[in-house]
Design a protein around this motif. Structure first.
Motif, PDB file in Angstrom:
ATOM      1  N   UNK A 172      -1.589 -20.409  93.394  1.00  0.00           N
ATOM      2  CA  UNK A 172      -2.730 -20.174  93.990  1.00  0.00           C
ATOM      3  C   UNK A 172      -2.542 -19.409  95.270  1.00  0.00           C
ATOM      4  N   UNK A 173      -1.558 -20.153  96.300  1.00  0.00           N
ATOM      5  CA  UNK A 173      -1.592 -19.558  97.540  1.00  0.00           C
ATOM      6  C   UNK A 173      -0.010 -19.419  98.224  1.00  0.00           C
ATOM      7  N   UNK A 174       0.913 -19.738  97.467  1.00  0.00           N
ATOM      8  CA  UNK A 174       2.510 -19.804  97.804  1.00  0.00           C
ATOM      9  C   UNK A 174       2.519 -20.360  99.004  1.00  0.00           C
ATOM     10  N   UNK A 175       1.592 -21.245  99.367  1.00  0.00           N
ATOM     11  CA  UNK A 175       1.993 -22.143 100.810  1.00  0.00           C
ATOM     12  C   UNK A 175       1.077 -21.232 101.774  1.00  0.00           C
ATOM     13  N   UNK A 227      -7.172 -30.407  81.299  1.00  0.00           N
ATOM     14  CA  UNK A 227      -5.934 -31.066  81.219  1.00  0.00           C
ATOM     15  C   UNK A 227      -4.819 -30.638  80.387  1.00  0.00           C
ATOM     16  N   UNK A 228      -5.541 -29.759  79.412  1.00  0.00           N
ATOM     17  CA  UNK A 228      -4.393 -29.477  78.385  1.00  0.00           C
ATOM     18  C   UNK A 228      -3.694 -28.118  78.927  1.00  0.00           C
ATOM     19  N   UNK A 229      -4.343 -27.367  79.547  1.00  0.00           N
ATOM     20  CA  UNK A 229      -3.815 -25.895  80.065  1.00  0.00           C
ATOM     21  C   UNK A 229      -2.562 -26.290  80.982  1.00  0.00           C
ATOM     22  N   UNK A 230      -1.552 -25.424  80.831  1.00  0.00           N
ATOM     23  CA  UNK A 230      -0.413 -25.590  81.806  1.00  0.00           C
ATOM     24  C   UNK A 230      -1.047 -25.382  83.196  1.00  0.00           C
ATOM     25  N   UNK A 231      -0.283 -26.091  84.313  1.00  0.00           N
ATOM     26  CA  UNK A 231      -1.167 -25.843  85.720  1.00  0.00           C
ATOM     27  C   UNK A 231      -0.823 -24.603  86.084  1.00  0.00           C
ATOM     28  N   UNK A 232       0.150 -24.119  85.739  1.00  0.00           N
ATOM     29  CA  UNK A 232       0.674 -22.701  86.646  1.00  0.00           C
ATOM     30  C   UNK A 232      -0.332 -21.634  85.840  1.00  0.00           C
ATOM     31  N   UNK A 233      -0.697 -21.728  84.635  1.00  0.00           N
ATOM     32  CA  UNK A 233      -1.639 -20.988  83.914  1.00  0.00           C
ATOM     33  C   UNK A 233      -3.156 -21.417  84.644  1.00  0.00           C
ATOM     34  N   UNK A 234      -3.575 -22.511  84.796  1.00  0.00           N
ATOM     35  CA  UNK A 234      -4.671 -22.884  85.698  1.00  0.00           C
ATOM     36  C   UNK A 234      -4.792 -22.227  86.884  1.00  0.00           C
ATOM     37  N   UNK A 235      -3.718 -22.256  87.801  1.00  0.00           N
ATOM     38  CA  UNK A 235      -3.525 -21.687  89.020  1.00  0.00           C
ATOM     39  C   UNK A 235      -3.810 -20.345  89.022  1.00  0.00           C
ATOM     40  N   UNK A 236      -3.261 -19.614  87.974  1.00  0.00           N
ATOM     41  CA  UNK A 236      -3.354 -18.110  88.029  1.00  0.00           C
ATOM     42  C   UNK A 236      -4.637 -17.806  87.554  1.00  0.00           C
ATOM     43  N   UNK A 237      -5.430 -18.334  86.620  1.00  0.00           N
ATOM     44  CA  UNK A 237      -6.701 -18.140  86.550  1.00  0.00           C
ATOM     45  C   UNK A 237      -7.879 -18.262  87.552  1.00  0.00           C
ATOM     46  N   UNK A 238      -7.588 -19.527  88.215  1.00  0.00           N
ATOM     47  CA  UNK A 238      -8.498 -19.918  89.275  1.00  0.00           C
ATOM     48  C   UNK A 238      -8.009 -18.921  90.542  1.00  0.00           C
TER      49      UNK A 238
END
Length: 317
Positions: free
Chosen positions: A261-264, A138-149
């Motif tokens: 993650x997918x850019x749509x 929850x603390x990690x920025x969502x963009x960072x989470x998306x790139x990591x995943x």
């Protein structure tokens, strides 16, 4: 010899200090003081929420292009923008993906978050440490989470496929590159991100339930499931409502996670109303069409908010 005492006459005029205050003037001062406190909040709402909302509605009825920024000319074109958006096949797909993504994310986040909240409601060693670790997504920025995943779910070099291949379960699953798997993968990642928020709010609600209710339930011989269904869930109902409403508002318009993650893609398999707004406005530079999709999102949120307020009013009665 007699002494006479002369008493000075008391003036008939009374001082204004003891006069009773005017009730009308007091009400006026009280009303002005109230508006003085409210005025900054009203000005803030009108400036940063009211004006953009009205401007977005107006833009949806205009032919608004990059040229408008230089010339200021944005002629009205009636409902042409609305017609072109509603007739676009991609809009229907994006609307369906938004509904599936929102429902799947809310269901997964709430169920797992509630299970973890009930689990951590008991005292055991390292309880606080484990709860702190669960908060990290929850603390990690969502963009960072998306790139990591995105790296984790990569079909060729991702950690998940490598791990599955080691276990002999097949290591070539196209998590983000298959139209059949991409939306599910994005939903699972969003569930992972939203679990801590649900757990924290629901855990706080569980702490407010009187312990005497559970003690009385135990004396009556109620099972754990009966206690959960008859005591925990009813007492948590106000908190559950807040969690679902906040979760809906943040999920239905999500953009950055899907872009990372997918850019749509692939083949618009993860295109939602949020990403469609971004694509129309900042990729195709059709700001009128982007405003239309944005207004649809606002209408969906407003309808949900009306049902929420009406349900709360019914419960209050």
């Amino acid at each position: 010899m007699t002494t006479s005492t002369v008493t000075a006459p008391v003036s008939a005029q009374t001082s204004g200090k003891g006069a009773a205050p005017d009730p009308a003037r007091q009400r006026l001062r009280r009303r002005l003081a109230q508006w003085g406190f409210v005025a900054p909040a009203v000005a803030f709402m009108l400036l940063f929420f009211g004006y953009p909302l009205v401007r977005n509605v107006v833009m949806s009825f205009q032919h608004y292009t990059p040229k408008t920024f230089f010339t200021g000319e944005a002629p009205f074109n009636g409902t042409d923008n609305w017609s072109s958006v509603f007739q676009d096949v991609l809009f229907g797909k994006a609307l369906w993906h938004t509904l599936v993504f929102t429902a799947g994310s809310l269901l997964g986040q709430f169920c797992i978050g509630l299970a973890l909240a009930v689990f951590f409601n008991r005292r055991f060693p390292l309880n606080g440490v484990l709860r702190s670790l669960i908060l990290l997504p929850w603390l990690v920025p969502m963009v960072v989470s998306g790139i990591v995943w995105r790296r984790i779910l990569d079909q060729d070099t991702g950690v998940l496929n490598t791990f599955l291949d080691t276990l002999g379960l097949g290591g070539s699953t196209p998590w983000l590159t298959s139209p059949d798997m991409a939306l599910l993968s994005v939903i699972l990642v969003n569930i992972w991100i939203g679990i801590p928020f649900n757990m924290v709010i629901l855990y706080g609600g569980l702490q407010e339930i009187p312990k005497e209710l559970y003690e009385a339930s135990a004396l009556d011989g109620a099972s754990a499931w009966r206690t959960f269904r008859s005591i925990t869930l009813p007492m948590l109902k106000p908190v559950i409502t807040v969690v679902l409403v906040l979760g809906f508002m943040s999920t239905v318009k999500i953009l950055d996670l899907i872009l990372a993650l997918t850019d749509g893609g692939p083949a618009d398999a993860t295109q939602t109303l949020g990403t469609l707004t971004y694509q129309n406005s900042f990729v195709e530079l059709d700001f009128g069409a982007g405003a239309v999709v944005g207004n649809v999102l606002i209408i969906i949120s407003a309808v949900f908010a009306v049902f929420y307020l009406r349900a709360n009013r019914t419960e209050g009665k």
